[in-house]
Design a protein around this motif. Structure first.
Motif, PDB file in Angstrom:
ATOM      1  N   ASP A  66      -8.474   4.456   8.601  1.00 17.94           N
ATOM      2  CA  ASP A  66      -7.730   3.649   7.626  1.00 17.94           C
ATOM      3  C   ASP A  66      -6.321   4.202   7.425  1.00 17.94           C
ATOM      4  N   TRP A  70      -1.881   2.912   9.343  1.00 14.98           N
ATOM      5  CA  TRP A  70      -1.260   2.332   8.160  1.00 14.98           C
ATOM      6  C   TRP A  70       0.238   2.503   8.299  1.00 14.98           C
ATOM      7  N   SER A 172       0.051  -0.322  12.046  1.00 19.86           N
ATOM      8  CA  SER A 172      -1.214  -1.007  11.768  1.00 19.86           C
ATOM      9  C   SER A 172      -1.605  -1.973  12.883  1.00 19.86           C
ATOM     10  N   GLN A 692      -6.857  -4.403   1.216  1.00 16.07           N
ATOM     11  CA  GLN A 692      -6.462  -3.046   1.613  1.00 16.07           C
ATOM     12  C   GLN A 692      -4.954  -2.839   1.474  1.00 16.07           C
TER      13      GLN A 692
END
Length: 899
Positions: A66, A70, A172, A692
């Motif tokens: 995650d 990003w 991402s 998110q």
């Protein structure tokens, strides 16, 4: 030796052997099986422990993935922004919850940019500076060895064992060079093992890896070792390797051998009881055999010897009792009586046989095998037939008797030579056999033949006509494998063709999955009769592509599959896809209307994209959906990354299922203004998803929401939230602004939809006149009468109704008069070229004039330029909406820009 003595010895030896066999089996095989069961149980428990640790590795790896993919992380590695650290790593609650002990960022040169011990209070589970630097160096090396893929697993660092997950930091969307590595660490220590023991109910300890500890194991599979220590304890070992492939830890699990002890006890008890039972039973059996069998057989033997000596068949055996021996005596007496009358009975039997033979319902023949000089069967002679056979063969009795069968049925020597061979085998062996399906040309019928030998060289057969049954079976088979509408193979039929191609071991062949674009609109607007007409026309055009290497099947609905065999390269499959595109260029004429249908095509290749039917069809299906997402009317060749896209969609679907519950949806507001004054009179509520940390537009998730059945729940949430937003706008100074909220046919179809609208208004304390419900043109057309009824009930409450996206559906202006609407919104696809395309301008002018004649206001969507605005003013439009007036904004920004 007398029979009684033999029986005694046989029974005695049998019982002794049985006891010995059972004892040996129980002590060896049975207990050995208990050993195997315990070993497998311990092995399974060790695997559960290792799996538990691997689960922890995956948990921290998900966090690493995650953060490493990003954009904010990517930017931080460039500018070392402290604000990023403050907002994401000052509060380490989530890392504590996941039991992450340490995290750090490493640049491309292996230098630590930022690191943090999550639990400062536990000094043992913290990394010192030198330890962190050593870890950074190892991770950097591993990242290069792993070819820039993620790194996850165990690292031994001095006297500490670490669970480590690291990943290269990229944007991402996966683009951009790696800016460094993000690392999470969890300690594999006593606390971790205590938690593991609590959760799994085991007693596990961690030992430094020692080969001598496991070298004498009784079983080892995939780094899991099991050692039987003694009769009381069995131990399992799990070898844990670090990321360099070096064995570093042994996880030892000790278990009590309760099962083995219980098994030994039960075996001994069983053997003891068995021996006692056997001896008691043995004595009883010997006594009964002597009393009930041996003595009586001696009496029968003496009587039979007397009959043999005196040749007096009138002497009868004495019968005592009603058991099998008494029955045997009776049968001997009957046998003597039957011998006296044997000739009369044979004559009577022959008479009855001839009567039965003549009246049989099936064709019957009695025959004799004909052999050549070497004794090989070559034909057979017909000795007798019944009346049914004569009728089937259309021949007289005298013309067939003593003739060879091939004179009557020559095809038995040519096409059905195996029938004569079978008859010969049966006649010589005296057996019987059924030949299920034999076609006899001379009778033009299918037969089932039962043949049986009578005496050496002779046999009989019965012919049963199964022609009608065969035809029925063939019809059922055709129905099972053919599509009724198109005549193509159905799903089962095309799957059988693909299996056949695989069995032939062709080097390569192609599967083309075809789905018709816009076919649903034809069914919805013109009905299923029109849809079936189009499917038959499509099938007719596809049929023009058929040849010996192309098989076309229909899966159902508007889905077709083509199997293309005996090809050399994928280019041949692409050429076929281009041909399919070409045949759809021309429309279909249906009742004076020209219908246009295109196709999306997915291509998979055997064996690269699957060696089983299901995998191959799935690959072509995935490729077809990729073509459809690309706009349709084209084809895509399957590639492995399409599976990744499908996985991303599945993950997005799982997140979407929980989005309402987690309150992740937000409303944006877009202004609608008076075209003359440009004053805001209305706002449209537009949903967004905060997923998110990213704000997703409805185009990315609404179709998915419909697919998983969440659309109505989302629509109801927008209704309630939109009413509250409108009331809040009034309180913040925009008193006369109303709100437009989109609705769908499925939402309207709820049993209590009107009550839900009333509740939303009352809950927000909003006057109904400030609410406008928008329904799209195609949604309104799903069930016109039902839609009109619901909209009328809403209008009676004072709610305004708007017809959205007018010009994109299947209705005409004549429907507008039927719908109880206040406002008509012209779709932006018509507005886009209004200032450049005179034809578009004329269409819009007609819509506005017609709407005004029905007292309906008109809103133009998608206004982006001043030229478009001026043109619509000239056309006397009422309201405008679009980027020129204002983009969709969240509530705070909307208030700030429009007060």
């Amino acid at each position: 030796m007398k029979l009684s003595n033999k029986v005694f010895m046989i029974v005695c030896l049998g019982f002794i052997s049985l006891i010995a066999i059972l004892y040996i089996f129980s002590k060896n095989n049975l207990l050995e099986q208990y050993n195997d069961i315990e070993i497998l149980r311990v092995e399974d428990n060790v695997k559960k422990v290792v799996k538990y640790i691997n689960r922890d590795i995956e948990n921290i790896n998900s966090v690493v993935l995650d953060y490493s993919l990003w954009d904010d992380t990517y930017n931080f590695m460039n500018d070392h922004n402290e604000e990023y650290i403050d907002s994401n790593f000052r509060d380490l609650t989530i890392f504590n919850r996941l039991k992450i002990s340490f995290l750090m960022f490493i640049d491309k040169n292996g230098k630590i940019i930022y690191s943090e011990n999550v639990n400062e209070e536990d000094s043992f589970n913290n990394l010192q500076k030198d330890e962190a630097e050593e870890l950074a160096a190892q991770v950097s090396v591993l990242s290069k060895l792993k070819d820039k893929k993620e790194v996850k697993g165990i690292i031994q660092l001095k006297n500490k064992t670490l669970i480590v997950s690291a990943n290269n930091i990229r944007k991402s969307d996966g683009t951009g060079d790696s800016r460094g590595i993000y690392v999470n660490v969890r300690f594999l220590d006593k606390i971790e093992l205590d938690e593991l023991n609590t959760n799994l109910g085991f007693k596990v300890e961690s030992l430094p890896y020692s080969y001598s500890e496991i070298s004498s194991s009784d079983r080892n599979v995939d780094d899991v070792y099991v050692k039987i220590q003694n009769r009381d304890v069995i131990s399992g070992y799990g070898v844990i390797k670090d990321l360099f492939g070096k064995s570093v830890i042994l996880l030892k699990l000790d278990s009590d051998r309760v099962g083995l002890k219980e098994a030994l006890k039960n075996v001994n008890y069983f053997i003891t009881v068995l021996i006692l039972t056997v001896f008691i039973f043995y004595g009883a059996v010997i006594l009964l055999i002597n009393l009930l069998v041996v003595r009586r057989i001696i009496d029968i033997n003496n009587t039979i010897n007397k009959v043999e000596t005196e040749e007096d068949l009138s002497v009868n055996l004495s019968v005592a009792g009603f058991d099998e021996i008494a029955e045997l005596s009776v049968n001997f007496n009957k046998m003597f009586k039957r011998l006296k009358k044997s000739r009369d009975e044979i004559i009577e039997s022959e008479r009855k046989y001839h009567l039965l033979f003549s009246n049989m319902a099936e064709s019957f023949a009695y025959n004799k095998i004909v052999t050549d000089k070497d004794g090989r069967p070559i034909d057979f002679t017909i000795l007798e037939v019944n009346d049914v056979f004569l009728k089937v063969a259309n021949i007289e009795h005298e013309a067939i008797i003593n003739k060879q069968i091939t004179e009557l049925i020559p095809s038995l020597k040519t096409k059905n030579k195996e029938v004569i061979d079978t008859f010969a085998r049966i006649a010589l062996s005296g057996t019987s056999e059924r030949l299920e399906e034999v076609f006899i040309d001379e009778f033009n019928s299918w037969y089932s033949i039962i043949a049986y030998g009578t005496e050496s060289g002779y046999f009989a057969f019965i012919l049963s006509d199964i022609t009608e049954k065969k035809k029925a079976q063939e019809k059922i088979l055709r129905l099972a494998y053919k599509d009724d509408l198109t005549g193509f193979p159905n799903r089962k039929g095309i799957i059988e063709s693909i299996k056949r191609a695989m069995k032939e071991k062709q080097r390569i062949f192609a599967i083309l999955f075809i789905d018709l674009d816009d076919f649903k609109s034809i069914n919805d607007s013109l009905g299923h009769i029109a849809g079936d007409f189009v499917l038959m026309q499509v099938s007719s055009r596809l049929n023009t592509l058929k040849n010996e290497n192309i098989t076309i099947g229909r899966l159902g609905g508007d889905e077709f599959i083509i199997l293309q065999e005996n090809i050399e390269t994928i280019a041949e499959a692409e050429s076929l896809a281009e041909s399919i595109k070409h045949i759809f260029r021309q429309g279909f004429m249906y009742r004076g209307n020209e219908l246009h249908v295109q196709a999306s095509i997915g291509i998979s290749m055997y064996p690269n994209d699957g060696t089983k039917v299901a995998a191959l069809m799935k690959s072509s299906d995935i490729a077809m959906y990729a073509a459809k997402k690309n706009g349709g009317h084209g084809y895509k060749i399957y590639s492995n990354n399409m599976n990744g896209t499908a996985l991303e969609e599945l993950m997005l679907e799982n997140y979407l299922r929980k989005a309402l519950e987690l309150e992740q949806f937000i409303l944006y507001l877009q202004p609608i203004g008076d075209i003359q004054t440009m004053k805001i009179t209305n706002v449209e509520a537009l949903i967004r998803w905060n997923h998110q940390g990213k704000i997703l537009p409805p185009s990315t998730f609404l179709l998915l929401a419909k697919k998983i059945g969440k659309m109505v729940s989302i629509d109801n949430w927008v209704l309630r939230k939109g009413c509250k937003y409108c009331k809040k706008l009034h309180e913040d100074g925009l008193e006369n602004v109303s709100i437009s909220i989109n609705t769908s046919f499925k939402q309207l179809s709820q049993d209590n939809f009107v009550e839900k609208v009333i509740f939303a208004l009352e809950d927000a304390k909003l006057d109904p006149s400030y609410l406008s419900l928008e329904i799209t043109e195609d949604e309104a057309m799903e069930d016109v009468e039902f839609t009109i009824d619901i909209l009328k009930r809403l209008k009676e409450l004072g709610i305004r109704i708007s017809l959205d996206d007018f010009g994109t559906g299947y209705s005409s202006l004549s429907y507008v008069n039927k719908l109880p609407i206040d406002t008509l919104k012209i779709d932006k696809s018509l507005i886009e070229f209004v200032d450049k395309d005179q034809r578009n301008a004329e269409i819009i002018k007609s819509i506005i004039i017609m709407s005004h004649s029905l007292n309906i206001k008109v809103v133009a969507e998608g206004i982006e330029t001043e030229e478009q605005l001026n043109m619509l003013r000239d056309l006397n439009c009422d309201y405008v909406q679009g980027y020129y007036l204002g983009r969709p904004m969240d509530y705070e920004n909307f208030i700030e820009n429009n007060k």
